[in-house]
Motif scaffolding. Structure first.
Motif: not given
Length: 962
Positions: A265-274
Motif C-alpha cells: 500500500a505504501d509503494m502504491f501510494l508513492k507510485r501514484m504520487s509520482k
C-alpha cells in the motif's frame, strides 16, 4: 518523600530509645516506605540520611546505630507497624499467582516483574530481591512458551509442517533458503519493487492461513516470536526443537504477511504520487512550450484593439479586423492555436496521467487484486468503480458505456473522463482507470477505504472501543480534565471559552503595543528586544569551560551505565540463550558503534580488545530491540530528573517537538526527497524537554506530515518527566491535531510561521469586535457538528488512553480532507475552536511567545548536538528496514542523553566547587548554562574501555539559588 510524618515520629519514639537508635530506625522506616524492601545500609545515599538528620534536628556528628543485631529487631518492628507480610513462602506464592495470570498475554519480562511488584504492594508483602522475581518470571515465561509451542504444533497438519520445514532447508548451493526470502526487507518504491512485493504477498498467502494457527494467542507474544525469528539465521532455527521452530516460523509468516500488505500500500501510494508529479511537470512543460503562441495571440488581440480605435465605421472596422486575421495566419490557424492554449489552461493535468500510467497499469491492477480493499462508509461508489475497471481490464475498447456512479470524482476528473457520443454518455477507459486508482490512493489515506489483514491501513473503527465500553469511563475522564459530562455542556463550555478569550483580547488590544494591525487589516507582531546576558555570565562560562574534565564518549557511556545500569535491558530476545562473556562491555561497545555511525566493523578495527565486527553486529541483531533501547534511555532520563540543576533550565512540563533529516540508503522504503530539508532520507522526530533531555523519538518518512506523530511522543513517554504542553513548528500542527491534543488534556502551543495567514473563527456570525474585527474570517464555528459527534470524539480519546490505537494511526487518516468522514469533520471543527483560542493567546501574551521561542530553540540545539555525536559514515544510515532505522536513531538518543547526564553531573560538581570558593551565582545565570557542551568530549582515536575504575557517585545536594 523522605520527610518523617507525625505518625512516623510517634512510632520511632515508642520503639527506639536513644537518639542513635531513633535515627537508625527512622532511616530504615522511610527507605522501606519508598522502596518496599530493606536495602543494605551501606547502599542508602548520604543525601537521604542528611535530609532525615535535618528533619529530626540531630547533630551532624550523630551516627545511626545500625548493627546486625539491631537491624533484625528494627526490620521486625517496621513490618509489624506497617502490617507487612515478610514470609518468603507467602511472598513467592503471591508473586507466582500474579505472574501466572498475565504471562500468556504479556511478554516483556520487565512488565511481568512490574505486575508482580504491584500485586505484592497491594497485598502488603515485602518485596523480595530482584533476582527472586527475575527467576520466577523466567521460569513461568518459559513454561508458558512451551505450552504455546505445543498448542501451535497440535494445530498444524503434517503437510503444513513439511511446508514450514522446507523454509529452513538450504538449496543445493548451500547459500540460500526460503527463510532468507521470508526475512527480506522492502526496498524503495520503484515499479519493479512493487511488482516483486505483490508476488511476495501471493507467495506468503500460499503458505497457509496462519491466523487460524495463532487463534487466541496474545498479539504481544506473536510480535515477540516474530521478532526473535527475524533476528535469527536458518542455521539457528534448525537448532531449536520442532515445536518452537515451527511456532516462530508461523508467527513470522503471519507478521510478514501483514507488513507486506502495508508495504505494498505504501509503494502504491508513492507510485501514484509520482505519476501525478510527472503529469503536472508535463503540463508545465507544455505551457512553457506554448508561451510563444500565447504571446502571439495577445499581440493579435492588441492589434485588434488598436484597429477598432482608428475608426468608428463598423464596416471599415470589420474589414481591418479581417486583414489582421489574414496577416496573422488566418482564422482557422488562430482558432487552432486558441484551442491548443485553452486545453492546458488552469491546473487540469489529469489528461496527461495516462502517458505515464501505461507502463504501471499491469502492476497497479495487480495491487487491486492482491489487496482486500473495502469501503469504511456507506458510500460504495468508488469500490463499484474498482470492480468495473477490473471487469474491463482486458477490454481493448477506448470508450466504455457510462453505467456507474462517479460522484466521488471532482469536476476536473469528470471533464477528463466523460464524453458524449451518438446520443449516449461514455467513459474514456484510460482516464477512468487513472481516476479510480487516484481516488483509491486518496481514500486509503483518509481512511474511507481500508485493507483487510493490514495494520496501517486497517479499518480504524475496528480498533476503537465501543460506546458501551467507553460510557462508564466518561464521567471520571471528563472530571479529570475539567470537561462537562454531556455533549451540550461540553459545547457550551467551549463556546464560552472562545467568547471570553476573544473579548478579553479585544478589550486589551489598545494596551498591547507589540500587536499592530495595518490599515489593510493584517496583524503583525513586533520583534521583542533581545535579552543580553549578565556581565558576570561570561566569566562563569569561562570558569566552567576551564574546569570541565576532558572525557571520551566511550568513557561517558561506561560511567552512565555504572550510575544507571542501562545495559541490564539489553539481552537475548529468546531469554534462553546462554550468558555472554563480558556482556556489559559488548553491549556498551555495540551502542557506541551504532550511535556514532562508525558501525560494528569500523569500531572493531579501532578497538584494543578481542572484539570483531561480527560479534557486535550479532549483538545488535539478537540482543537489541527498539523497546529495549527505549527502556535503557528511560533509566537515563529518570536519573537525570533526580538532579537539582535541570530545575533551573525548565519545569519538565513543556516539551518541544521537531524533526531532523538523516540520509538513508536509497533502497530503503522510507527514503524520500524532502522538500523542506533538501536531502534524501528519513526524519528523526524528537521530543525534547524544556530541561534539555530527550524524552522520545520516532523515525518517519519524509512525506509524512510531522504533526501526525506529535502526540505519540507524549503517549509513549513512560519516564518520570511527564510534560503536558507541546511546542513545535508549523509542521507540528493542524486542526485535527489541535482537537485531539485538547481532548487528551495536552496543550498544543506551536511556533507557526506565517500565523497571520491562518483563520480566526467567530463564536457566531453575529459576533463582532471593536479592535480585532479584521482578524476574524466570516466563518463561524459549527457547534452543532461538534455536539452531534461528541460521543465519537470521546470514543477516539478513550481508545487511545486504553492503548487500543496510537494517535498517529488515527491522525494519519484525520489530517487529510474527506467529504465522507464525519469524524474528520468533527475533529476539524473542534480544532478550529482550539487553534483560534491559542492564536488569540499567542498574539496577546508576550511571555507565552518568549517561552515558546526558548523551548523550540532547545529543540534545534538538540538536533545539532545529536548530529555532532553521530559523526561516522557522513551521518548516513545504511539500514534497509524501518525497525533497523528506528534502532539507529534510538542508539543516538541513548548516547545523547548519556552525554547530557554526564555534563549535568560535571556542571553540578563544578558549580558546587565555585560556590564553596565564594562565587555568587544567580539562578538566571544557571538558566543560561546548557548541558549540550561538546568542547571537552573526545570522539576520535583508538578506543579503549575501562570498566575497572569506578566513577564518583552522582551528588544530588547541589544548592540551587532561589
Amino acid at each position: 518523600m523522605y520527610t518523617p510524618t507525625p505518625a512516623d515520629v510517634a512510632f520511632v519514639s515508642t520503639t527506639a530509645r536513644g537518639p542513635n537508635q531513633k535515627f537508625a530506625l527512622m532511616i530504615l522506616l522511610k527507605v522501606f516506605q519508598k522502596l518496599g524492601y530493606f536495602p543494605a545500609p551501606k547502599l542508602i545515599p548520604g543525601a537521604i540520611i542528611g535530609h532525615i538528620r535535618g528533619e529530626m534536628e540531630l547533630p551532624k556528628d550523630l551516627v545511626p546505630d545500625i548493627t546486625p543485631r539491631t537491624l533484625y529487631k528494627y526490620h521486625a518492628a517496621i513490618r509489624t507497624h506497617l502490617k507487612i507480610n515478610g514470609d518468603i513462602k507467602h511472598i513467592r506464592h503471591v508473586a507466582l499467582k500474579a505472574i501466572s495470570e498475565v504471562v500468556l498475554v504479556m511478554d516483556d519480562p520487565a512488565d511481568l516483574i512490574n505486575v508482580a511488584i504491584e500485586t505484592l504492594v497491594k497485598e502488603n508483602c515485602e518485596l523480595p530481591a530482584f533476582s527472586t522475581l527475575d527467576l520466577l518470571v523466567r521460569h513461568l515465561r518459559n513454561l508458558a512458551h512451551q505450552r504455546i509451542f505445543q498448542t501451535v504444533l497440535s494445530r498444524l497438519t503434517e503437510a503444513e509442517q513439511a511446508l514450514l520445514e522446507k523454509l529452513v532447508e538450504t538449496n543445493p548451493t548451500g547459500y540460500f533458503t526460503e527463510f532468507n526470502r521470508l526475512r527480506e526487507a522492502p526496498k524503495s518504491a520503484t515499479l519493479t519493487h512493487l511488482e516483486d512485493w505483490t508476488t511476495r504477498l501471493t507467495w506468503l498467502l500460499s503458505l497457509g492461513n496462519m491466523a487460524r494457527l495463532l487463534e487466541d494467542l496474545a498479539p504481544a507474544k506473536i510480535t515477540h516470536f516474530a521478532a526473535e525469528a527475524r533476528a535469527l539465521h536458518a542455521d539457528d532455527l534448525r537448532d531449536f526443537t520442532l515445536p518452537k521452530r515451527l511456532t516462530l516460523l508461523v508467527c513470522l509468516i503471519y507478521q510478514e504477511t501483514i507488513s507486506t500488505r502495508d508495504e505494498i500500500a505504501d509503494m502504491f501510494l508513492k507510485r501514484m504520487s509520482k505519476l501525478h508529479d510527472r503529469a503536472r511537470e508535463e503540463l508545465e512543460r507544455l505551457r512553457a512550450s506554448e508561451r510563444k503562441i500565447t504571446e502571439h495571440l495577445v499581440e493579435v488581440l492588441a492589434d485588434l484593439l488598436q484597429t477598432t480605435t482608428e475608426t468608428e465605421d463598423d464596416a471599415k472596422v470589420g474589414s481591418l479586423v479581417r486583414e489582421v486575421f489574414q496577416r496573422e495566419g488566418g482564422i482557422a490557424t488562430l482558432q487552432e492555436q486558441c484551442e491548443q492554449v485553452s486545453a492546458h489552461h488552469g491546473n487540469r493535468y489529469q489528461p496527461f496521467l495516462w502517458r505515464f500510467y501505461a507502463s504501471h497499469r499491469k502492476a497497479l491492477f495487480q495491487v487491486l487484486k492482491v489487496l482486500d480493499i473495502h469501503a469504511t462508509t456507506a458510500d460504495h461508489s468508488l469500490m463499484n468503480a474498482v470492480t468495473f475497471i477490473l471487469e474491463h481490464e482486458h477490454d481493448p475498447k477506448k470508450y466504455l458505456e457510462a453505467t456507474i456512479d462517479l460522484s466521488f470524482a471532482n469536476g476536473d476528473w469528470l471533464r477528463t473522463i466523460q464524453k458524449r457520443r451518438r446520443g449516449k454518455d461514455w467513459f474514456i477507459r484510460q482516464h477512468l482507470e487513472t481516476c479510480v486508482l487516484t481516488y483509491v490512493a486518496t481514500e486509503l489515506k483518509t481512511g474511507d477505504l481500508c485493507i483487510r489483514g493490514s495494520e496501517q491501513f486497517a479499518d480504524y473503527r475496528d480498533q476503537l472501543l465501543s460506546w458501551e465500553a467507553c460510557e462508564p469511563q466518561v464521567a471520571d475522564y471528563c472530571q479529570q480534565l475539567g470537561f462537562e459530562t454531556s455533549a451540550q455542556g461540553f459545547v457550551e463550555n467551549l463556546k464560552r471559552w472562545l467568547t471570553e478569550v476573544a473579548l478579553e483580547v479585544d478589550r486589551t488590544k489598545p494596551e498591547n503595543q507589540e500587536l499592530v494591525i495595518t490599515e489593510k487589516g493584517e496583524p503583525m507582531l513586533k520583534k521583542p528586544l533581545r535579552k543580553t546576558a549578565p556581565r558576570s555570565f561570561a566569566k562563569l562560562e569561562t570558569a566552567v569551560a576551564e574546569r570541565m574534565p576532558e572525557s571520551h564518549v566511550l568513557d561517558v557511556l561506561c560511567r552512565i551505565d555504572y550510575w544507571t545500569k542501562w545495559t541490564r535491558h539489553l539481552g537475548p530476545l529468546s531469554g534462553a540463550d546462554p550468558k555472554m562473556e563480558d556482556a556489559r562491555a559488548r553491549h556498551i561497545l555495540t551502542a557506541f558503534a551504532y550511535a556514532s555511525y562508525l558501525g560494528p566493523y569500523q569500531l572493531a578495527r579501532h578497538f584494543h580488545g578481542e572484539i570483531t565486527g561480527d560479534m557486535l553486529a550479532t549483538i545488535n541483531r539478537r540482543h537489541v530491540t527498539v523497546e529495549k533501547l527505549e527502556a535503557a534511555i528511560r533509566d537515563i532520563i529518570n536519573r537525570f530528573n533526580r538532579c537539582p540543576l535541570p530545575r533551573c533550565w525548565g519545569t519538565g512540563k513543556r516539551v518541544a517537538a521537531d524533526g531532523t533529516q538523516y540520509d538513508l540508503a536509497e533502497e530503503n522504503l522510507l527514503a524520500e526527497k524532502h522538500i523542506r530539508y533538501g536531502g534524501f532520507g528519513g526524519i528523526a522526530y524528537h521530543h525534547v524537554s524544556d530541561m534539555y533531555i530527550l524524552l522520545f523519538s520516532h523515525f518517519i518518512a519524509c512525506g509524512v506530515w510531522e504533526a501526525v506523530h506529535i502526540i505519540d511522543g507524549l503517549m509513549k513517554n513512560q519516564s518520570d518527566i511527564q510534560p503536558d504542553t507541546i511546542h513545535a513548528d508549523t509542521q507540528g500542527q493542524n486542526l485535527p491535531v489541535f482537537a485531539l491534543s485538547h481532548l487528551l488534556g495536552i496543550k498544543l502551543m506551536p511556533r507557526i510561521r506565517n500565523w497571520k495567514d491562518l483563520k480566526f473563527y467567530r463564536p457566531s456570525k453575529d459576533t463582532h469586535y471593536q479592535h480585532i474585527e479584521s482578524l476574524f474570517c466570516e466563518e463561524a464555528i459549527d457547534w452543532e457538528l461538534i455536539q452531534t459527534h461528541w460521543q465519537d470524539l470521546l470514543r477516539v480519546v478513550l481508545s487511545i488512553k486504553a492503548g487500543k490505537v496510537l494517535p498517529s494511526m488515527l491522525l494519519r487518516k484525520l489530517t487529510s480532507y474527506s467529504r465522507k468522514n464525519r469524524l474528520y469533520q468533527a475533529f476539524r471543527e473542534l480544532g478550529c475552536v482550539i487553534r483560534t483560542v491559542f492564536l488569540l493567546q499567542y498574539i496577546s501574551d508576550a511571555k507565552l511567545r518568549e517561552i515558546i521561542q526558548q523551548t523550540t530553540n532547545k529543540m534545534e540545539q538538540f538536533n545539532a548536538f545529536s548530529k555532532w555525536l553521530s559523526f561516522g559514515n557522513d551521518g548516513k544510515i545504511n539500514a534497509l528496514t524501518t525497525e533497523e532505522s528506528e534502532k539507529h536513531i534510538k542508539y543516538v538518543d541513548l548516547l545523547a542523553n548519556a552525554v547530557i547526564l554526564d555534563n549535568t553531573f560535571q556542571l553540578s560538581k563544578i558549580l558546587k566547587e565555585l560556590i564553596e570558593e565564594g562565587w555568587s551565582i544567580t539562578r538566571d545565570e544557571l538558566a543560561m548554562l546548557s548541558p549540550y557542551m561538546t568542547h571537552h568530549v573526545k570522539r576520535f582515536g583508538n578506543y579503549v574501555m575501562d570498566l575497572e575504575t569506578l566513577p564518583q557517585p552522582i551528588e544530588d545536594d547541589f544548592p540551587i539559588p532561589v
